[in-house]
Design an enzyme around this catalytic site. Structure first.
Site, PDB file in Angstrom:
ATOM      1  N   SER A 191      37.097   1.121   3.040  1.00  0.00           N
ATOM      2  CA  SER A 191      36.339   0.202   2.181  1.00  0.00           C
ATOM      3  C   SER A 191      36.514  -1.275   2.519  1.00  0.00           C
ATOM      4  O   SER A 191      35.520  -2.014   2.544  1.00  0.00           O
ATOM      5  CB  SER A 191      36.702   0.449   0.714  1.00  0.00           C
ATOM      6  OG  SER A 191      36.214   1.701   0.289  1.00  0.00           O
ATOM      7  N   CYS A 214      48.519   6.465  -1.205  1.00  0.00           N
ATOM      8  CA  CYS A 214      48.253   7.907  -1.363  1.00  0.00           C
ATOM      9  C   CYS A 214      49.098   8.800  -0.469  1.00  0.00           C
ATOM     10  O   CYS A 214      48.900  10.026  -0.438  1.00  0.00           O
ATOM     11  CB  CYS A 214      46.778   8.176  -1.109  1.00  0.00           C
ATOM     12  SG  CYS A 214      45.751   7.505  -2.405  1.00  0.00           S
ATOM     13  N   GLY A 215      50.026   8.219   0.258  1.00  0.00           N
ATOM     14  CA  GLY A 215      51.041   8.988   0.949  1.00  0.00           C
ATOM     15  C   GLY A 215      50.693   9.499   2.326  1.00  0.00           C
ATOM     16  O   GLY A 215      51.526  10.116   2.985  1.00  0.00           O
ATOM     17  N   GLU A 216      49.463   9.229   2.808  1.00  0.00           N
ATOM     18  CA  GLU A 216      49.055   9.807   4.093  1.00  0.00           C
ATOM     19  C   GLU A 216      49.358   8.914   5.284  1.00  0.00           C
ATOM     20  O   GLU A 216      49.179   9.330   6.424  1.00  0.00           O
ATOM     21  CB  GLU A 216      47.557  10.150   4.073  1.00  0.00           C
ATOM     22  CG  GLU A 216      46.613   8.988   4.353  1.00  0.00           C
ATOM     23  CD  GLU A 216      46.410   8.079   3.159  1.00  0.00           C
ATOM     24  OE1 GLU A 216      45.685   7.079   3.291  1.00  0.00           O
ATOM     25  OE2 GLU A 216      46.977   8.367   2.096  1.00  0.00           O
ATOM     26  N   GLY A 218      45.898  -1.942  -0.441  1.00  0.00           N
ATOM     27  CA  GLY A 218      46.899  -1.270  -1.263  1.00  0.00           C
ATOM     28  C   GLY A 218      48.259  -1.374  -0.601  1.00  0.00           C
ATOM     29  O   GLY A 218      48.361  -1.571   0.614  1.00  0.00           O
ATOM     30  N   CYS A 258      45.688  -0.245   4.156  1.00  0.00           N
ATOM     31  CA  CYS A 258      47.059   0.181   3.869  1.00  0.00           C
ATOM     32  C   CYS A 258      48.080  -0.839   4.352  1.00  0.00           C
ATOM     33  O   CYS A 258      47.987  -1.341   5.475  1.00  0.00           O
ATOM     34  CB  CYS A 258      47.366   1.491   4.582  1.00  0.00           C
ATOM     35  SG  CYS A 258      46.113   2.741   4.428  1.00  0.00           S
ATOM     36  N   ASN A 290      51.618   4.331   2.428  1.00  0.00           N
ATOM     37  CA  ASN A 290      50.583   3.638   1.646  1.00  0.00           C
ATOM     38  C   ASN A 290      50.441   4.333   0.286  1.00  0.00           C
ATOM     39  O   ASN A 290      51.102   5.334   0.009  1.00  0.00           O
ATOM     40  CB  ASN A 290      49.266   3.638   2.426  1.00  0.00           C
ATOM     41  CG  ASN A 290      48.648   5.007   2.506  1.00  0.00           C
ATOM     42  OD1 ASN A 290      49.339   6.013   2.632  1.00  0.00           O
ATOM     43  ND2 ASN A 290      47.342   5.068   2.424  1.00  0.00           N
TER      44      ASN A 290
END
Length: 815
Positions: A119, A318-320, A163, A135, A316
């Site tokens: 985004s 969401c953990g990915e 984020g 991220c 980041n």
């Protein structure tokens, strides 16, 4: 909503009217709703197959706007802005590069909906901000200077649309001594609230919400209070939290042994703790409300491409995306549903996967994302330095569930898992080849010497190439399913202008239902009410198996699919393991252990209804028939006394963010299901604010008990302005009165969804209610309410990709 109203809506659906279908499938032959596009700088107009809902999201969150908030660029102009800007990086390596040709290639890749960047790139490329990363990970050292430097840098990142992730494990535990002042440390959790408050302040009025990941190692002395720090759903709402589990800890869990807690200040053993006691508390809290997740930190570091530079401690939001301190990453996703072609075996029926098209898209996407690193304007100098030293990118996928449906493969099957592993292995191979090819003319990433690639290849442009990231809003733009998730629902209700609700039905299901002859209004109505096809009569079994949803699939299949993609992913996989509300704590524990054994790098779970506002039921759990808003009687005469409140009332509480603090609005119903009273509580404000809110609540309750229609109360109070020029929070709350009106409006929308659920009651064998008597078993109403509501539009939210997203308006909690 009566049967005639359903018929009117379904008739509108048959005309394919604007705003009905969520997305148009690849290769169906159906035209998406068209929006006019102006010509750009003399270029011929480009037809972009973005459906109406995708255009709505772009207009709301991505397109340039004037001071009044109106878009001043078209969708085509946005894509030309982004592609033209990112292509300019080629001139840094070749002064004679054909930038226009490269920009055209990037433009075609995005407008054909084959690939979409994260985004911030869509929002900011070619604009003054020019911050393109999604991220970031920031270090939090054990000093006040380091902590508040991180807070300042967080604010700058969130302001730019990114984020942030933090590892709080270096902070000394609560109660430990502070040598410089002879004081006592307040511990990691207290400082997390500082970051949370900063995020709350910065995100107001922005186009993209700030989001955080807070991680604490399992061997930190404060691990138990960290695990329970989000037990109160009103706390740390701008944080996802995860526990960093070590291999040593997991071995102790399996053996039933103890492990050491260590003070990070000096490394001394603080205490020994039974591993299963800690693990059980993690599982209990994850079962209760989804937090904490876990990251298997040693597995992440086993794949750390630059171990000589430092250990990975955080990810980041969401953990990915595991990242080093001050590192950022640029993400993008390939739409797998666009990687299909009609079969060429002579039958002319069905689809097959287009591997050549995927190979070409991977090569272009790696080129695009590497360019983003050079075109990026980083929030602080340290981030630019570390990011460019490793040049990490994260290429992932979306549209996987749509692709499986096109290929006739049920999601919860071995062929689907094998297909996922094969596709990701192909992307990994082609992505690495593309990065090696870029290293020729451009050079390897500066930390290549000593990396895991050193000695295996002559060069590598990027330290990581692949990531499976959340695709909430970009999948809406692309008109496809999210990430590697299954369908969340076959149909759902979307709120549009002036309270109108439209049914969004998966276009692939519509198409197949039409071809197979079961596209009756009754079937579509039941699909919309239930969201799943599981119990609907008249639908062939093979179709039910093909259109399975997130809650039809056992958690084990979720983990198998995550593991299949993780096997060929440099970074990690963002995915949510969805559980039914009836799942047990042992069910959750089994999934966590399975994820570890299958070499996933983390896991996020969500038990249906565990985090959303819960309906308050009577203490004896007796079932209560409720009247719907449609059955509310006309206002009574002015001489009638207000109805006396009964002994028992039940309802819901909605938290509204206002300029005076969090306002908790409780709306109670009487025994017939009519809203009868409103109670309010305004944070810790006290004084005039609290008394005024109490007065408004009393007067509103009086009006409700006197027979005034709730919609009239909303109409009178909505939009009353206080001292806020643009409104506060996602709902743009103008005052406490406006917040109460918005809460009431939200409640009325929920009750409309309850009406839709009456078909669900019939399907579940409740034979004492019908569509015509305007009554509904209250426990079944609760089932609908537990789906959760979007704070922006009131629609149903999905728990997917390790995140929360509303496919109706594009709202996401992931930033």
């Amino acid at each position: 909503m009566d049967s005639e109203a359903y018929t009117r809506i379904l008739s509108a659906a048959d005309t394919r009217g604007e705003g009905f279908t969520l997305r148009d499938s690849i290769g169906t032959g159906k035209k998406p709703p068209e929006k006019p596009h102006t010509r750009v700088s003399g270029k011929p107009e480009t037809k972009i197959a973005i459906n109406e809902n995708g255009v709505r999201v772009l207009e709301k969150r991505y397109l340039k706007k004037d001071p009044d908030g109106k878009p001043v660029e078209t969708v085509e102009e946005m894509f030309r802005r982004v592609s033209g800007n990112i292509a300019q990086a080629d001139r840094r390596y070749d002064p004679h590069a054909d930038v226009e040709a490269i920009a055209a290639e990037f433009f075609d890749m995005m407008t054909s909906l084959e690939f979409m960047p994260n985004s911030p790139t869509l929002m900011n490329a070619g604009r003054d901000l020019q911050q393109l990363s999604a991220c970031f990970v920031l270090p939090v050292g054990d000093s006040m200077d380091s902590i508040f430097d991180a807070v300042k840098h967080t604010a700058l990142i969130h302001k730019s649309g990114g984020g942030t992730g933090f590892d709080f494990s270096s902070l000394r535990p609560a109660g430990d001594t502070v040598g410089s002042t002879s004081g006592i440390s307040s511990g990691p959790i207290s400082f997390m609230t500082v970051f949370d408050s900063a995020t709350e302040a910065i995100k107001q009025g922005g186009t993209r919400r700030g989001a955080n990941m807070g991680i604490l190692r399992v061997d930190h002395p404060d691990i138990m209070p960290f695990i329970t720090c989000k037990e109160d759903n009103s706390k740390l709402n701008n944080f996802n939290i995860s526990v960093a589990l070590t291999d040593e800890f997991m071995a102790a869990v399996e053996a039933g042994g103890e492990y050491d807690l260590r003070n990070p200040r000096n490394g001394n053993v603080f205490a020994r703790k039974p591993a299963r006691e800690v693990f059980d508390k993690i599982i209990e809290m994850a079962w209760k409300n989804g937090d904490p997740g876990v990251v298997f930190i040693d597995k992440m570091n086993a794949d750390n491409p630059t171990p000589h530079i430092g250990r990975i401690a955080s990810t980041n939001p969401c953990g990915e995306q595991p990242l080093l301190p001050y590192e950022s990453c640029n993400l993008g996703s390939i739409n797998l549903s666009a990687m299909l072609k009609k079969k060429t075996n002579g039958s002319g029926a069905g689809f097959e996967f287009d591997w050549d098209r995927l190979a070409a898209t991977v090569e272009r996407a790696v080129h695009f994302l590497d360019n983003v690193i050079d075109m990026n304007r980083y929030p602080i100098q340290e981030i630019e330095k570390v990011t460019k030293s490793n040049r990490k990118i994260g290429l992932g996928v979306m549209g996987f569930a749509d692709m499986l449906i096109r290929l006739g493969i049920p999601y919860n099957s071995d062929p689907a898992v094998n297909m996922g592993e094969r596709i990701m292995g192909f992307i990994q191979k082609k992505g690495h080849e593309a990065s090696v090819n870029l290293a020729g003319p451009r050079g390897s990433f500066p930390n290549f010497k000593g990396s895991i690639y050193d000695g295996k290849t002559d060069g590598m442009r990027n330290a990581t190439i692949t990531t499976i990231a959340p695709t909430g809003t970009i999948s809406i733009i692309s008109g496809c399913s999210s990430g590697i998730e299954p369908l969340y629902a076959v149909a759902f209700t979307r709120n549009v202008m002036e309270g109108t609700e439209l049914l969004d039905i998966n276009p692939l299901f519509e198409e197949i239902a039409s071809e197979r002859g079961f596209d009756s209004p009754e079937v579509m109505k039941q699909a919309a009410a239930q969201g799943t096809l599981h119990d609907i009569k008249g639908i062939p079994d093979d179709i039910k198996k093909l259109f399975v949803t997130a809650h039809d699939i056992t958690p084990e299949w979720h983990i198998k699919m995550q593991a299949a993609f993780q096997k060929h992913t440099d970074n990690a996989v963002s995915k949510t393991v969805n559980f039914p509300n009836s799942a047990t704590i042992d069910d959750v524990a089994a999934v966590y252990l399975m994820a570890y054994k299958l070499n996933c790098k983390g896991v996020t779970v969500y038990r249906d209804g565990s985090r959303d506002e819960q309906v308050l039921t009577k203490g004896n759990n007796e079932k209560t028939a409720a009247k719907t808003p449609a059955a509310v009687e006309p206002p009574v005469s002015m001489t009638q006394k207000p109805k006396v409140r009964g002994e028992v009332a039940f309802g819901v509480t909605r938290k509204m963010k206002t300029g005076c603090g969090n306002l908790y609005v409780t709306i109670n119903e009487d025994e017939e299901g009519r809203p009868v009273e409103i109670f309010t509580q305004i944070g810790k404000a006290g004084g005039c604010v609290a008394s005024q809110c109490e007065a408004m609540g009393r007067m509103t309750s009086l009006a409700l008990r006197s027979g005034t229609e709730p919609q009239e109360i909303v109409k009178q109070m909505r939009g009353i302005s206080c001292h806020l020029p643009v409104g506060y929070g996602g709902g743009k709350v103008m005052s406490c009165a406006d917040a109460m009106a918005q809460a009431m409006d939200w409640y009325l929308g929920y009750r409309r969804n309850v009406v839709d659920a009456m078909t669900l009651s019939q399907m579940k064998g409740v034979d004492n209610h019908s569509l015509n008597d305007n009554k509904l078993d209250f426990t079944l109403a609760s089932e609908i309410l537990k789906r959760g509501a979007c704070p922006d539009c009131g629609g149903t939210v999905e728990h997917a990709d390790g995140c929360v997203v509303c496919r109706g308006c594009g709202y996401t909690e992931c930033g």
